[in-house]
Design a protein around this motif. Structure first.
Motif, short mmCIF file in Angstrom:
data_model
loop_
_atom_site.label_atom_id
_atom_site.label_comp_id
_atom_site.label_asym_id
_atom_site.label_seq_id
_atom_site.Cartn_x
_atom_site.Cartn_y
_atom_site.Cartn_z
N ALA A 113 0.81 -1.21 0.00
CA ALA A 113 0.00 0.00 0.00
C ALA A 113 0.86 1.27 0.00
N ASP A 114 2.10 1.19 0.53
CA ASP A 114 2.96 2.39 0.51
C ASP A 114 3.64 2.60 -0.84
N GLY A 115 3.32 1.76 -1.81
CA GLY A 115 3.85 1.96 -3.16
C GLY A 115 5.10 1.16 -3.47
N THR A 116 5.67 0.46 -2.49
CA THR A 116 6.85 -0.33 -2.85
C THR A 116 6.41 -1.53 -3.68
N ALA A 117 7.23 -1.82 -4.67
CA ALA A 117 6.90 -2.88 -5.62
C ALA A 117 8.03 -3.90 -5.65
N LYS A 118 7.67 -5.15 -5.86
CA LYS A 118 8.66 -6.21 -6.10
C LYS A 118 8.73 -6.43 -7.60
N GLN A 119 9.95 -6.52 -8.10
CA GLN A 119 10.13 -6.82 -9.52
C GLN A 119 11.23 -7.87 -9.67
N ASP A 120 11.13 -8.64 -10.72
CA ASP A 120 12.21 -9.56 -11.06
C ASP A 120 13.15 -8.84 -12.02
N ALA A 121 14.44 -9.00 -11.82
CA ALA A 121 15.38 -8.48 -12.81
C ALA A 121 16.19 -9.65 -13.35
N PHE A 122 16.78 -9.46 -14.50
CA PHE A 122 17.66 -10.46 -15.10
C PHE A 122 16.99 -11.83 -15.15
N ALA A 123 15.88 -11.90 -15.81
CA ALA A 123 15.18 -13.16 -16.02
C ALA A 123 14.87 -13.86 -14.70
N GLY A 124 14.66 -13.05 -13.65
CA GLY A 124 14.24 -13.63 -12.38
C GLY A 124 15.37 -14.01 -11.46
N ALA A 125 16.63 -13.82 -11.89
CA ALA A 125 17.75 -14.19 -11.04
C ALA A 125 17.90 -13.22 -9.87
N THR A 129 13.39 -4.40 -5.15
CA THR A 129 12.32 -3.61 -4.54
C THR A 129 12.43 -2.20 -5.09
N SER A 130 11.35 -1.68 -5.64
CA SER A 130 11.43 -0.34 -6.22
C SER A 130 10.19 0.45 -5.85
N LYS A 131 10.21 1.70 -6.22
CA LYS A 131 9.13 2.58 -5.80
C LYS A 131 9.04 3.77 -6.74
N LYS A 134 7.69 9.94 -7.97
CA LYS A 134 6.84 11.08 -8.32
C LYS A 134 5.55 10.53 -8.89
N GLY A 135 4.51 11.31 -8.84
CA GLY A 135 3.26 10.90 -9.46
C GLY A 135 2.65 9.70 -8.76
N PHE A 136 1.82 8.97 -9.48
CA PHE A 136 1.18 7.79 -8.90
C PHE A 136 1.95 6.54 -9.33
N THR A 137 1.58 5.40 -8.75
CA THR A 137 2.26 4.16 -9.10
C THR A 137 1.57 3.54 -10.30
N LEU A 138 2.20 3.68 -11.45
CA LEU A 138 1.69 3.10 -12.68
C LEU A 138 2.47 1.81 -12.90
N ALA A 139 1.77 0.67 -12.88
CA ALA A 139 2.51 -0.59 -12.92
C ALA A 139 1.77 -1.64 -13.72
N ALA B 217 14.58 10.76 -12.96
CA ALA B 217 13.87 9.48 -12.91
C ALA B 217 12.69 9.57 -11.97
N GLN B 218 11.64 8.83 -12.30
CA GLN B 218 10.42 8.89 -11.50
C GLN B 218 10.21 7.63 -10.66
N ASN B 219 11.16 6.71 -10.74
CA ASN B 219 11.13 5.60 -9.79
C ASN B 219 12.54 5.32 -9.35
N GLU B 220 12.65 4.62 -8.25
CA GLU B 220 13.99 4.28 -7.82
C GLU B 220 14.01 2.85 -7.30
N VAL B 221 15.17 2.22 -7.48
CA VAL B 221 15.35 0.87 -6.95
C VAL B 221 15.89 1.01 -5.54
N LEU B 222 15.17 0.44 -4.58
CA LEU B 222 15.57 0.59 -3.18
C LEU B 222 16.53 -0.52 -2.76
N GLU B 223 16.27 -1.72 -3.24
CA GLU B 223 17.04 -2.88 -2.80
C GLU B 223 17.12 -3.90 -3.91
#
Ligand SMILES: Cc1cc2nc3c(=O)[nH]c(=O)nc-3n(C[C@H](O)[C@H](O)[C@H](O)COP(=O)(O)OP(=O)(O)OC[C@H]3O[C@@H](n4cnc5c(N)ncnc54)[C@H](O)[C@@H]3O)c2cc1C
Ligand SMILES: Nc1ncnc2c1ncn2[C@@H]1O[C@H](COP(=O)(O)O)[C@@H](O)[C@H]1O
Lengths: 309, 256
Positions: A113-125, A129-131, A134-139, B217-223
């Motif tokens: 709810a605070d806008g932090t997002a989990k993402q996979d990088a490098f084909a999931g390896a 955690t990103s956020k 500015k603006g709203f969370t468009l995902a 940039a409008q997003n940042e990687v935290l971890e």
């Protein structure tokens, strides 16, 4: 509560997943362009549905829907705007991003709810955690990351009439060719997937993979080496440049487990591998593996499965 | 027909990759290659040029070592290249990157822009649509076949269960999957010829772009963390009982 705008496509499971995730963040306003999408929004707990009536939109690629979504996002000023991570979802999100000069997160596998997002990088390896800063969370939300949970209700419906401008008629869809899906479950959404790789050796021998899939009630998948060699149609390719699957059971037969293949199946709950090379990387991620010739192992397994049914 | 091909240098997706201390893709390793899908974009452009005439210009945004990728496209047969290189670019997000590339496209005459369907480092797959929004050109993304009569472009847009035939007037932006063709290898002659082909290097100032890098940039990687390895499974060697053991495992897991 924060308003969550969700674009709902008309296809089942992925849309249900996005709606289920969205509900954990706040009140959901769903955007539906047809009855199927409206139905899904109601079944998965949307508080409100923007029911867009733009019959011509279906004849053109991306632009007509993008215009509607940009308008709605402007009006609604949501805290989050979520779309499924499909070709269409990403294309629409990109349009919204530029129109509103808002940042964009793709392929998120979780959101707080605070806008932090989990993402996979490098084909999931790598897990990131990103956020949005500015603006709203468009995902755009990756498939297979949330277990869909129905929460039927009767959302308030706001009808939106949209005419398609000439500017949005630039990319015309002149023909839709649906290749027969057959009797097997849809690959992206199947509970069980049985995939064959180069080790299957020929298109004729893919019949063995199909038999195993059918005996388990699963879908058939293939590695790129198998689709490139013409053993099985490309649309069944699992991996980075194919379909991403996240089934309860993934069986990999004659697949080495290259990183690009793993990218499309590593979130499967249970992974089973059959490979004659004990050093194949696929064994490093398998819950159960058989080092052996798939032409020995699979027919015997089939016999045993039939006995147990 | 003037075609611009977008290529991005990326760390080889078949090898281990990581984020650096600033949470950016680590591009300092020796393993940088042309984005794997971008090779298909270059091939598609070369085939269209061979059929219709015209010129293929390669456009890339990236650090100094991206010259190697540019050289490869020229060796494959592209005519010239533009390399946007500026220390202020590092840490930009996709939206900023699209503003920079759009500024460069604004200086060129083009009928068609061809990109990869996604870069193999960020895998966002949004750049062609971002550029469509910025340039006003139509975007036909994720395609497995392109045809043009010089006025319009017709493509097959690949879907999981089939494909859509789509058409738009030029100028247009198209992005391609690896199903579209088989990229050629540079020939020795091509490699020699590439040394004489023009490469223009541009900075953000040349393009009139002011805001870039982390500040814009409008997003940042935290971890970032490695995916936890899956717990070790049970591996058996088939000595005549492998299939039975497999079926037993499936039964124990309640799949049969
Ligand atoms: C940009 C890019 C995108 C890619 N996208 C994808 C993608 O989406 N999906 C994908 O799958 N790949 C993708 N790849 C390709 C990937 O790198 C591998 O080449 C591919 O996954 C290998 O397929 P494979 O495991 O079937 O073949 P191989 O690596 O050749 O492995 C075959 C395996 O079969 C085993 N075998 C042979 N005979 C038998 C037998 N009789 N019994 C048991 N085992 C046997 C061998 O021991 C071997 O391990 C991509 C590559 C690139 C560069
Ligand atoms: N820095 C860049 N320079 C040139 N082309 C790029 C760049 N970033 C992305 N592209 C192009 O856009 C495609 C999609 O990228 P992405 O949206 O990052 O997945 C790539 O395959 C490239 O063709």
């Amino acid at each position: 509560m924060t308003d969550i705008l969700v674009y709902v496509p008309n296809s089942g499971k992925h849309a249900a997943e996005v709606l289920t995730l969205a509900r954990t963040l706040g009140d959901v306003s769903a955007v539906a362009f047809d009855d199927a999408a409206e139905g899904l929004a109601g079944e998965y707990g949307a508080a409100k549905v923007y029911r867009v009536d733009a019959p011509e939109a279906a004849d053109y690629f991306v632009d007509p829907k993008a215009t509607v979504l940009i308008d709605l996002a402007r009006q609604a000023a949501p805290g989050f705007f979520l779309l499924p991570s499909t070709d269409e979802g990403k294309a629409l999100a990109a349009r919204v991003a530029v129109a509103l000069e808002n940042g964009l997160l793709t392929d998120v596998s979780g959101l707080e709810a605070d806008g932090t997002a989990k993402q996979d990088a490098f084909a999931g390896a790598t897990l990131v955690t990103s956020k949005a800063t500015k603006g709203f969370t468009l995902a755009t939300v990756k498939t297979g990351t949330t277990e869909p949970a129905p929460a039927p209700g009767s959302p308030a419906v706001e009808n939106v009439a949209a005419s398609v401008s000439d500017a949005d008629k630039r990319v015309r869809i002149t023909e839709r060719v649906d290749e027969p899906a057959g009797d097997r479950p849809n690959l992206a959404e199947a509970r069980i997937v049985v995939s064959g790789g180069r080790g299957v050796g020929s298109s004729d021998d893919f019949a063995l993979i199909e038999k195993v899939a059918d005996s388990l009630g699963g879908a058939v998948g293939a590695s790129r080496a198998a689709t490139d060699a013409g053993y099985y149609p490309h649309k069944f390719q699992v991996g980075q440049t194919g379909t991403t699957v996240s089934p309860q059971l993934y069986v990999a037969a004659g697949i080495s487990g290259a990183i690009q293949h793993r990218a499309g199946m590593q979130t499967s709950r249970v992974i089973v591998a059959v490979n004659k090379d004990a050093d194949a990387p696929i064994f490093g991620m398998a819950d159960f593996g058989v080092v052996g010739d798939l032409f020995q192992v699979l027919p015997q397994a089939l016999e045993e499965i039939d006995k147990r049914k | 027909m003037n075609i611009v091909v977008l290529v991005k240098q990326v760390p080889d997706s078949g090898l281990a990759r990581q984020l650096d201390a600033q949470m950016r893709v680590d591009r300092n390793g020796a393993n940088n290659v042309m984005g794997e899908l971008d090779e298909y974009a270059v091939e598609a452009a070369l085939q269209l040029k061979e059929a219709h005439g015209g010129e293929v210009t390669v456009l890339t945004l990236g650090p100094g070592q991206a010259t190697e990728t540019v050289r490869k496209t020229l060796a494959m047969g592209a005519d010239k290249a533009i390399h946007i290189e500026d220390d202020a670019v590092g840490g930009s997000d996709a939206l900023t990157t699209s503003a920079i590339l759009a500024a460069a496209l604004g200086r060129l005459e083009w009928d068609l822009v061809i990109a990869g369907a996604e870069s193999t480092d960020s895998n966002m797959g949004v750049m062609p649509q971002l550029l469509a929004a910025r340039t006003g050109a139509p975007a036909l993304t994720g395609v497995r076949k392109i045809d043009t009569d010089g006025t319009a472009v017709t493509v097959e847009h690949q879907r999981t269960n089939g494909y859509d035939v789509m058409t738009a007037n030029l100028p247009a932006i198209v992005s391609v999957w690896d199903t579209i063709n088989t990229p050629r290898y540079p020939s020795l002659k091509g490699i020699m010829a590439a040394k004489r082909k023009p490469v223009e290097t541009l900075t953000l100032a040349d393009l009139g772009v002011e805001a870039a890098g982390p500040a814009a940039a409008q997003n940042e990687v935290l971890e970032a963390a490695d995916r936890p390895p899956r717990s070790a499974g049970q591996i058996v060697t088939d000595e005549g009982q492998g299939g039975t053991a497999l079926a037993e495992f499936l039964a124990a897991e309640k799949f049969i």
